[in-house]
Design an enzyme around this catalytic site. Structure first.
Site, mmCIF file in Angstrom:
data_model
loop_
_atom_site.group_PDB
_atom_site.id
_atom_site.type_symbol
_atom_site.label_atom_id
_atom_site.label_comp_id
_atom_site.label_asym_id
_atom_site.label_seq_id
_atom_site.Cartn_x
_atom_site.Cartn_y
_atom_site.Cartn_z
ATOM 1 N N ASP A 13 27.542 88.055 44.570
ATOM 2 C CA ASP A 13 28.531 88.242 45.510
ATOM 3 C C ASP A 13 28.366 88.747 46.705
ATOM 4 O O ASP A 13 28.916 89.452 47.686
ATOM 5 C CB ASP A 13 29.912 88.901 45.063
ATOM 6 C CG ASP A 13 30.393 88.425 43.596
ATOM 7 O OD1 ASP A 13 30.435 87.149 43.442
ATOM 8 O OD2 ASP A 13 30.595 89.288 42.886
ATOM 9 N N HIS A 43 30.421 80.515 44.268
ATOM 10 C CA HIS A 43 30.043 80.912 45.741
ATOM 11 C C HIS A 43 31.055 80.139 46.366
ATOM 12 O O HIS A 43 31.504 78.984 46.335
ATOM 13 C CB HIS A 43 28.805 79.956 45.698
ATOM 14 C CG HIS A 43 27.563 80.635 45.024
ATOM 15 N ND1 HIS A 43 26.211 80.083 44.826
ATOM 16 C CD2 HIS A 43 27.402 81.755 44.349
ATOM 17 C CE1 HIS A 43 25.365 80.834 44.241
ATOM 18 N NE2 HIS A 43 26.065 81.949 43.819
HETATM 19 P P1 IMP Z 1 28.628 87.241 32.459
HETATM 20 O O1 IMP Z 1 27.178 86.588 33.189
HETATM 21 O O2 IMP Z 1 29.563 86.335 32.607
HETATM 22 O O3 IMP Z 1 28.298 87.182 31.061
HETATM 23 O O4 IMP Z 1 28.933 88.602 32.984
HETATM 24 C C1 IMP Z 1 28.018 89.824 32.764
HETATM 25 C C2 IMP Z 1 28.227 90.574 33.781
HETATM 26 O O5 IMP Z 1 27.832 90.057 35.210
HETATM 27 C C3 IMP Z 1 29.699 90.856 34.286
HETATM 28 O O6 IMP Z 1 29.763 92.241 34.978
HETATM 29 C C4 IMP Z 1 30.020 89.991 35.440
HETATM 30 O O7 IMP Z 1 31.227 90.548 36.258
HETATM 31 C C5 IMP Z 1 28.753 89.925 36.027
HETATM 32 N N1 IMP Z 1 28.678 88.645 36.847
HETATM 33 C C6 IMP Z 1 28.134 87.502 36.164
HETATM 34 N N2 IMP Z 1 27.951 86.564 37.267
HETATM 35 C C7 IMP Z 1 28.569 86.929 38.450
HETATM 36 C C8 IMP Z 1 28.646 86.694 39.635
HETATM 37 O O8 IMP Z 1 28.119 85.361 39.841
HETATM 38 N N3 IMP Z 1 28.835 87.266 40.726
HETATM 39 C C9 IMP Z 1 29.265 88.718 40.335
HETATM 40 N N4 IMP Z 1 29.095 89.288 39.182
HETATM 41 C C10 IMP Z 1 28.672 88.427 38.261
HETATM 42 MG MG MG Z 2 30.298 85.132 43.590
#
Ligand code: IMP
Ligand code: MG
Length: 334
Positions: A13, A43
């Site tokens: 982010d 995004h």
């Molecule tokens: P997962 O990737 O869905 O397994 O989530 C694992 C951790 O990564 C969690 O804390 C999510 O909030 C974070 N996370 C995964 N993808 C993103 C992203 O694109 N932006 C921000 N946080 C992310």
């Molecule tokens: Mg994002």
């Protein structure tokens, strides 16, 4: 360019989508290709009156001359892939690799409950469980799905051929360095390495084929989901500073803190950054909203950027001054 890989330097982010869109509009890449985990990414791109929230396609689709591709290292949810192709007017120029893993219903269910949801705070997008199955070598691939057949190309071959022909290629990372499965705050991380090397491996590009590594930092720090974040602000302090944000994929409130030089320094090391982009400068310095040249920034904002360059010893080449793609200071153009 010709090849530039762009990655997040914090916890995701950072505003990569906007920066990728800007580069895609201005540097005319023949291919914008996505590496990274999967549709856990969100995004956000604002161009004119339109807001796009992209989870599967590369954010560079605004340039209609660019082919957009998803590399073999990425797991794909076909439903989201088809929806975005239709919504964002990219039919005929959107492709994925034959080896992209496929997210199915069971992955979505597994990701939306229990330890992944509660302890890790996953996005519930099925990305982690699909990558786990990929490691077990039981995951389906794009080539196993009939409805995807007309979108399949050999992405590594396309990308390397374009570079051989001296064309520009933009490689888009997802999440952020400190969410990397190898280098992040394990276990509170995503299910892949998301540093520049990992992103390049995802699209089939070797280390000697990358010219520039751009690391994107937001002007302050945010994190969505669980896991450590030093000097975290309270919800009230975050609100007061105007840094309150909500997740693109999950809608959850993001936690916030000051710009963290230690995390930034480590991200620069792990990615071998050659350039930095700093986004949301206007959120810190509202007088800078929409400014397009460095000279027109306030002296406070200029010092903020110069201090980053001095401490981190990497040039800041792009600065975000608003949500629109064109709200950008491009120091490269002088
Ligand atoms: P997962 O990737 O869905 O397994 O989530 C694992 C951790 O990564 C969690 O804390 C999510 O909030 C974070 N996370 C995964 N993808 C993103 C992203 O694109 N932006 C921000 N946080 C992310
Ligand atoms: Mg994002």
């Amino acid at each position: 360019m010709p090849s530039i890989v762009l990655v997040g330097g914090f916890f995701g982010d950072e505003g990569k989508g906007k920066i990728v869109s800007y580069l895609s509009k201005n540097d005319n890449p023949s291919i914008v290709v996505r590496g990274g985990a999967g549709p856990n990414a969100g995004h956000t791109i604002k161009d004119g009156n339109t807001t796009y929230k992209v989870r599967m396609l590369p954010s560079g689709f605004l340039n209609k001359n660019a082919k957009v591709m998803i590399g073999p290292g990425v797991v794909v949810n076909p439903e989201i892939f088809f929806k975005e192709i239709e919504e964002y007017d990219v039919s005929g120029r959107a492709f994925l690799d034959t080896h992209c893993g496929i997210i199915e219903q069971n992955h979505l269910e597994e990701d939306s409950k229990g330890r992944l949801k509660e302890k890790i705070g996953s996005t519930g997008s099925g990305t982690g469980p699909a990558n786990a199955e990929r490691a077990m070598r039981t995951l389906k691939m794009a080539k196993d799905i009939e409805s995807l057949s007309s979108y399949i190309v050999d992405v590594p071959n396309e990308v390397n051929s374009a570079l051989k022909d001296q064309k520009n290629v933009l490689i888009e990372g997802t999440q952020g360095t400190h969410l990397s499965l190898w280098h992040g705050t394990y276990p509170f991380v995503t299910s892949k390495d998301v540093t520049a090397s990992g992103i390049c491996a995802d699209v089939g590009l070797g280390p000697k084929s990358v010219d520039e590594v751009m690391v994107v930092f937001k002007a302050y720090l945010t994190r969505v989901g669980t896991g450590p974040m030093a000097n975290e602000l309270s919800a009230e302090e975050t609100e007061k500073k105007g840094w309150a944000e909500f997740g693109t994929v999950t809608g959850r409130p993001r936690r916030a803190a000051e710009f963290d030089f230690d995390l930034a320094q480590r991200a620069i090391m792990l990615n071998s950054a050659t350039q930095l982009a700093i986004t949301k400068l206007d959120v810190r310095f509202p007088e800078c909203a929409g400014v397009k040249s460095f000279n027109d920034l306030t002296s406070e904002a200029k010092s903020f950027i110069k201090n980053i360059e001095e401490k981190l010893q990497v040039p800041v080449t792009l600065i975000g001054t608003g949500p629109l793609v064109d709200d950008t200071v491009d120091v490269r153009s002088g």
